[in-house]
Design a protein around this motif. Structure first.
Motif, mmCIF file in Angstrom:
data_model
loop_
_atom_site.group_PDB
_atom_site.id
_atom_site.type_symbol
_atom_site.label_atom_id
_atom_site.label_comp_id
_atom_site.label_asym_id
_atom_site.label_seq_id
_atom_site.Cartn_x
_atom_site.Cartn_y
_atom_site.Cartn_z
ATOM 1 N N PRO A 51 -6.444 -10.374 46.352
ATOM 2 C CA PRO A 51 -7.314 -9.211 46.100
ATOM 3 C C PRO A 51 -8.710 -9.573 45.605
ATOM 4 O O PRO A 51 -9.214 -8.985 44.651
ATOM 5 C CB PRO A 51 -6.520 -8.436 45.040
ATOM 6 C CG PRO A 51 -5.805 -9.492 44.271
ATOM 7 C CD PRO A 51 -5.479 -10.584 45.252
ATOM 8 N N ASP A 52 -9.316 -10.523 46.248
ATOM 9 C CA ASP A 52 -10.725 -10.837 45.988
ATOM 10 C C ASP A 52 -11.221 -11.578 47.221
ATOM 11 O O ASP A 52 -10.446 -11.805 48.166
ATOM 12 C CB ASP A 52 -10.887 -11.682 44.706
ATOM 13 C CG ASP A 52 -12.244 -11.423 44.048
ATOM 14 O OD1 ASP A 52 -13.271 -11.440 44.763
ATOM 15 O OD2 ASP A 52 -12.287 -11.187 42.835
ATOM 16 N N ILE A 53 -12.478 -11.988 47.199
ATOM 17 C CA ILE A 53 -13.029 -12.583 48.414
ATOM 18 C C ILE A 53 -12.449 -13.970 48.676
ATOM 19 O O ILE A 53 -11.875 -14.607 47.789
ATOM 20 C CB ILE A 53 -14.572 -12.653 48.353
ATOM 21 C CG1 ILE A 53 -15.038 -13.423 47.116
ATOM 22 C CG2 ILE A 53 -15.162 -11.271 48.414
ATOM 23 C CD1 ILE A 53 -16.532 -13.674 47.109
ATOM 24 N N TYR A 54 -12.638 -14.425 49.896
ATOM 25 C CA TYR A 54 -12.111 -15.710 50.352
ATOM 26 C C TYR A 54 -12.562 -16.842 49.440
ATOM 27 O O TYR A 54 -11.790 -17.765 49.160
ATOM 28 C CB TYR A 54 -12.609 -15.931 51.784
ATOM 29 C CG TYR A 54 -12.126 -17.189 52.450
ATOM 30 C CD1 TYR A 54 -10.914 -17.209 53.133
ATOM 31 C CD2 TYR A 54 -12.891 -18.353 52.407
ATOM 32 C CE1 TYR A 54 -10.472 -18.376 53.751
ATOM 33 C CE2 TYR A 54 -12.458 -19.511 53.021
ATOM 34 C CZ TYR A 54 -11.245 -19.520 53.687
ATOM 35 O OH TYR A 54 -10.805 -20.667 54.297
ATOM 36 N N ALA A 81 -4.821 -12.586 54.492
ATOM 37 C CA ALA A 81 -6.028 -11.755 54.449
ATOM 38 C C ALA A 81 -6.606 -11.817 53.041
ATOM 39 O O ALA A 81 -5.888 -12.087 52.077
ATOM 40 C CB ALA A 81 -5.715 -10.315 54.830
ATOM 41 N N TYR A 82 -7.893 -11.592 52.952
ATOM 42 C CA TYR A 82 -8.597 -11.552 51.664
ATOM 43 C C TYR A 82 -9.454 -10.294 51.664
ATOM 44 O O TYR A 82 -9.841 -9.793 52.728
ATOM 45 C CB TYR A 82 -9.485 -12.796 51.492
ATOM 46 C CG TYR A 82 -8.696 -14.077 51.632
ATOM 47 C CD1 TYR A 82 -8.143 -14.695 50.522
ATOM 48 C CD2 TYR A 82 -8.464 -14.650 52.895
ATOM 49 C CE1 TYR A 82 -7.385 -15.856 50.648
ATOM 50 C CE2 TYR A 82 -7.707 -15.804 53.040
ATOM 51 C CZ TYR A 82 -7.178 -16.400 51.909
ATOM 52 O OH TYR A 82 -6.420 -17.535 52.043
ATOM 53 N N LEU A 83 -9.783 -9.819 50.490
ATOM 54 C CA LEU A 83 -10.664 -8.646 50.440
ATOM 55 C C LEU A 83 -12.062 -9.064 50.890
ATOM 56 O O LEU A 83 -12.618 -10.026 50.362
ATOM 57 C CB LEU A 83 -10.714 -8.097 49.005
ATOM 58 C CG LEU A 83 -11.517 -6.814 48.831
ATOM 59 C CD1 LEU A 83 -10.920 -5.671 49.641
ATOM 60 C CD2 LEU A 83 -11.579 -6.425 47.357
ATOM 61 N N PRO A 84 -12.640 -8.374 51.856
ATOM 62 C CA PRO A 84 -14.010 -8.717 52.266
ATOM 63 C C PRO A 84 -14.996 -8.402 51.136
ATOM 64 O O PRO A 84 -14.703 -7.597 50.244
ATOM 65 C CB PRO A 84 -14.257 -7.813 53.478
ATOM 66 C CG PRO A 84 -12.910 -7.335 53.911
ATOM 67 C CD PRO A 84 -12.072 -7.304 52.676
ATOM 68 N N TRP A 85 -16.149 -9.029 51.183
ATOM 69 C CA TRP A 85 -17.209 -8.720 50.232
ATOM 70 C C TRP A 85 -17.807 -7.352 50.588
ATOM 71 O O TRP A 85 -17.559 -6.821 51.661
ATOM 72 C CB TRP A 85 -18.253 -9.831 50.240
ATOM 73 C CG TRP A 85 -19.324 -9.706 49.193
ATOM 74 C CD1 TRP A 85 -20.674 -9.681 49.403
ATOM 75 C CD2 TRP A 85 -19.144 -9.590 47.770
ATOM 76 N NE1 TRP A 85 -21.345 -9.563 48.204
ATOM 77 C CE2 TRP A 85 -20.433 -9.504 47.179
ATOM 78 C CE3 TRP A 85 -18.030 -9.537 46.934
ATOM 79 C CZ2 TRP A 85 -20.623 -9.371 45.802
ATOM 80 C CZ3 TRP A 85 -18.222 -9.404 45.563
ATOM 81 C CH2 TRP A 85 -19.499 -9.322 45.015
ATOM 82 N N ILE A 86 -18.570 -6.790 49.652
ATOM 83 C CA ILE A 86 -19.018 -5.407 49.810
ATOM 84 C C ILE A 86 -19.837 -5.155 51.080
ATOM 85 O O ILE A 86 -19.764 -4.072 51.647
ATOM 86 C CB ILE A 86 -19.829 -4.932 48.583
ATOM 87 C CG1 ILE A 86 -20.866 -5.979 48.192
ATOM 88 C CG2 ILE A 86 -18.918 -4.621 47.404
ATOM 89 C CD1 ILE A 86 -21.844 -5.497 47.156
ATOM 90 N N ASP A 87 -20.576 -6.166 51.543
ATOM 91 C CA ASP A 87 -21.362 -5.955 52.762
ATOM 92 C C ASP A 87 -20.426 -5.740 53.955
ATOM 93 O O ASP A 87 -20.623 -4.834 54.774
ATOM 94 C CB ASP A 87 -22.346 -7.117 53.008
ATOM 95 C CG ASP A 87 -21.674 -8.498 53.011
ATOM 96 O OD1 ASP A 87 -20.457 -8.580 52.727
ATOM 97 O OD2 ASP A 87 -22.383 -9.483 53.303
ATOM 98 N N ALA A 123 -8.296 -7.168 38.846
ATOM 99 C CA ALA A 123 -8.140 -7.042 40.299
ATOM 100 C C ALA A 123 -7.557 -5.683 40.685
ATOM 101 O O ALA A 123 -7.373 -5.402 41.871
ATOM 102 C CB ALA A 123 -7.245 -8.158 40.828
ATOM 103 N N ALA A 124 -7.280 -4.829 39.700
ATOM 104 C CA ALA A 124 -6.548 -3.587 39.973
ATOM 105 C C ALA A 124 -7.250 -2.709 41.017
ATOM 106 O O ALA A 124 -6.610 -2.222 41.965
ATOM 107 C CB ALA A 124 -6.343 -2.813 38.673
ATOM 108 N N THR A 125 -8.539 -2.490 40.851
ATOM 109 C CA THR A 125 -9.222 -1.618 41.815
ATOM 110 C C THR A 125 -9.390 -2.308 43.171
ATOM 111 O O THR A 125 -9.434 -1.642 44.210
ATOM 112 C CB THR A 125 -10.601 -1.162 41.288
ATOM 113 O OG1 THR A 125 -11.359 -2.314 40.913
ATOM 114 C CG2 THR A 125 -10.460 -0.225 40.097
ATOM 115 N N ASN A 126 -9.472 -3.641 43.163
ATOM 116 C CA ASN A 126 -9.563 -4.362 44.436
ATOM 117 C C ASN A 126 -8.290 -4.173 45.260
ATOM 118 O O ASN A 126 -8.331 -4.144 46.496
ATOM 119 C CB ASN A 126 -9.772 -5.861 44.187
ATOM 120 C CG ASN A 126 -11.216 -6.187 43.862
ATOM 121 O OD1 ASN A 126 -12.035 -5.284 43.699
ATOM 122 N ND2 ASN A 126 -11.524 -7.463 43.753
ATOM 123 N N ILE A 127 -7.158 -4.067 44.566
ATOM 124 C CA ILE A 127 -5.888 -3.869 45.278
ATOM 125 C C ILE A 127 -5.910 -2.520 46.001
ATOM 126 O O ILE A 127 -5.525 -2.408 47.166
ATOM 127 C CB ILE A 127 -4.712 -3.982 44.289
ATOM 128 C CG1 ILE A 127 -4.591 -5.445 43.827
ATOM 129 C CG2 ILE A 127 -3.411 -3.497 44.916
ATOM 130 C CD1 ILE A 127 -3.689 -5.657 42.641
#
Ligand code: SF4
Length: 645
Positions: A51-54, A81-87, A123-127
């Motif tokens: 749950p964060d970027i690569y 998979a990883y969470l993409p960055w905001i862009d 990481a809660a909101t990233n999930i």
């Protein structure tokens, strides 16, 4: 999913890559990633997600281990998979593209199982962000037969309550054996065509699995059955991963990581990892050296890190380093110890380890400025240990130091704050006087302060966090108490620490708070430039909650705690006694060097301390402080723990 749909998704995502920072975060194809496709319906499809970027998750050790387990399990197909960055998130949402895996550009929603590691509370909101980006319902109760099961694990799962609505199940403890069992059960039930409810029922029968839907909604009410932590007792013989995926871009651990021991028995009273990953278990020197040599040969990496919560505690660390030094003496390969102890460093390790490490910055964590407060937290090194370590490190060539402290520890007074400054000044003066006059200008000391966050399953689990105004006052006191002008001072944002505290000891009321904050734009909360206190404050106000009250909540010693249904093996009476001993500054010994202190773990979980050799020959008798080779990577909260499986 058809091949045409897959190619279409891949080409649509590819067209976005020239519009984002670091496109290599999204391309996959790294060495040792499995690019095969799942062509058989009966295989269990698993997506492992960080749950964060690569850049942060690409080398996460939990994912490395779980990916390896999947590859070794017949009938399982795995992707990541990883969470993409905001862009990239913005572009994907704009183009209505779902979160996909790196290996085959498959939407997460098409998998049978999504495994998400919970490295820390922030990481809660990233999930929520990644589940929503995948087009999957955020609440387990809203998911249907065609949706994947979403299962979490990692250190933060030891208090499942704030995450109960999001996850279908949470795995508690070491993942190696438990995750293999989860895969086996789900594979069998998929092939038998069983329903989602039947799969959850079957998982509930596994020791170490908490099924969130089976827990009562009322906060602080004990469920019918406790969930017992799983322990990998035979860690010594469990094979280390020697063919980890090798990222194309720099990641948090840009080197081969070999976990040399698991657990820590030092007993620091604030440290959740030290409490939760007991007992201590070591790999043998032979196994460590073999894993390093095999891993370096396979990956082509030029650095290996011997990781753990406290690597210099390994009973055979000196011979391990000597053997690796001999082997790589004439090469450019470096061996590093990312987690060392101040007292051990001050004796043997400075001589054997320094020759192999980059002369970057050496990080020591005394945690508290005064001896009194170090005793309170059971980190009772004395000033002489610190001075000895700095003197020895200077003699070995180190010039840059980082010092980690905490503000707001239980019983802290203004005098303790002022003594942080005095200790930092003493370190600076010691370092300056320990090097030749011509090199004194090279000395750099940085002082970093975090705000104390009380954690579940620790002796301080009953304590509240200081309110924001008082934390700010103490930080101002720190800044104006005569710190040497050459010492760089930085501190963690107290507002971020408050959110961490709200979640770390939260009950089920915290799940809706996290969700509301995410709806209001909170994500990447561990990244100071992305963190939005406004979103969290508004969310709390919308729900009639007070962040100050939630973070500062104190519990009576006999209160039922929201996480009491999780059996970490630690006796609650032991934790309470440790808390009471802390109030009078009594220290407790390390059971790997002295008698068992009856924490409860070994008897409760039918396991034992397992050392490769005796630790009695090392010069550590008074506790101490961990040190880390500093990595200037953000977010600061995302320091990986070797045991976050
Ligand atoms: S039960 Fe005793 S030996 Fe086992 S981890 Fe706890 S203190 Fe150490």
């Amino acid at each position: 999913m058809t091949a045409r749909n897959k190619d279409s998704l891949r080409s649509k995502l590819s067209r976005l890559l020239d519009q984002v920072e670091k496109p290599a975060r999204y391309t996959g194809g790294e060495l040792f990633s499995d690019l095969s496709s799942n062509t058989a319906d009966e295989l269990l499809d698993v997506a492992l997600v960080y749950p964060d970027i690569y850049d942060i998750g690409g080398s996460n050790q939990a994912l490395v281990i779980l990916y390896d387990i999947c590859l070794r399990t017949a009938g399982v197909h795995v992707e990541r998979a990883y969470l993409p960055w905001i862009d990239m998130i913005a572009l994907m949402r704009h183009n209505d593209l779902p979160l996909c895996t790196l290996e085959n550009t498959r939407p997460l929603a098409s998998f049978d199982l999504i495994g998400i590691t919970l490295p820390h509370e922030l990481a809660a909101t990233n999930i929520l962000e990644l589940i929503d980006l995948a087009g999957i319902a955020l609440s387990g109760s809203e998911r249907g037969e065609d949706d994947p099961l979403i299962i979490g694990g990692g250190p933060t799962a030891f208090n499942p309550e704030p995450f109960a609505d999001v996850f279908d199940a949470l795995c508690i403890g070491d993942g190696e054996e438990l995750f293999a069992e989860v895969l086996g059960v789900l594979l069998q039930l998929k092939q038998a065509g069983r329903s989602r409810a039947e799969k959850l029922e079957a998982l509930a029968a596994l020791e170490g699995v908490s099924i969130c839907a089976f827990r009562p909604d009322a906060p602080c009410e004990l469920p019918p059955q406790r969930v017992r932590k799983r322990v990998l007792s035979d860690f010594a013989h469990y094979p280390a991963v020697t063919r980890p995926i090798v990222p194309f871009i720099e990641t948090a651990q840009d080197r081969l990581c070999v976990e040399i021991l698991r657990g820590c028995a030092r007993g620091c009273r604030f440290c959740a990892a030290g409490m939760l990953y007991r007992p201590v278990r070591e790999r043998s020197a032979q196994a460590v050296v073999r894993a390093v040599t095999d891993g370096l040969a396979a990956t082509g990496l030029n650095e290996a890190s011997l990781i753990s919560l406290s690597s210099t505690d390994h009973s055979q660390i000196a011979p391990i380093i000597r053997r690796l030094n001999r082997r790589y003496d004439t090469t450019d390969i470096k061996i590093s110890l990312p987690s060392q102890r101040l007292d051990a460093f001050g004796s043997t390790m400075a001589q054997v380890a320094c020759g192999t490490q980059r002369k970057g910055s050496l990080t020591f964590a005394p945690e508290a400025g005064s001896q009194r407060l170090r005793n309170v937290i059971n980190k009772n090194i004395d000033t002489d240990d610190i001075i000895q370590a700095i003197t020895t490190a200077c003699a070995a060539g180190w010039r840059h130091y980082k010092l980690y402290f905490m503000v707001g520890l239980p019983t802290e007074t203004d005098t303790d704050i002022i003594q942080i400054v005095e200790l930092a000044n003493l370190v600076y003066d010691t370092a300056v006087s320990a090097v030749p006059p011509g090199e004194r200008g090279q000395i750099r000391v940085a002082l970093s302060c975090a705000v104390f966050v009380p954690k579940a399953h620790t002796p301080f689990q009953w304590c509240g966090q200081l309110g924001l105004a008082e934390v700010q006052r103490r930080l101002r006191l720190l800044r104006h108490s005569g710190l040497h002008k050459s010492i760089k001072l930085q501190w963690q944002d107290p507002e971020i620490s408050q959110i961490e505290a709200v979640i770390s000891r939260g009950d089920r009321t915290i799940g809706p708070l996290i969700r509301r904050a995410w709806e209001l734009g909170a994500r990447f909360d561990a990244w100071s430039e992305q963190f939005s206190m406004t979103a969290w404050r508004t969310a709390a106000a919308d729900l009639g909650l007070s962040l100050d009250e939630l973070a500062g909540r104190e519990y009576a010693l006999d209160a039922t705690l929201p996480w009491d249904f999780v059996d970490s093996g630690l006796d609650k009476g032991f934790l309470a006694e440790e808390y009471q001993r802390s109030l009078t500054g009594q220290v407790t010994n390390d059971c790997t060097r002295g008698a068992c202190v009856s924490c409860g773990v070994c008897a409760q979980l039918d396991t034992n301390v397992s050392l490769a050799a005796s630790r009695s020959d090392t010069s550590i008798s008074t506790g101490g402080s961990s040190t880390q080779i500093g990595l200037d990577l953000k977010p600061v909260d995302c320091v990986e723990r070797a045991t976050c499986v």
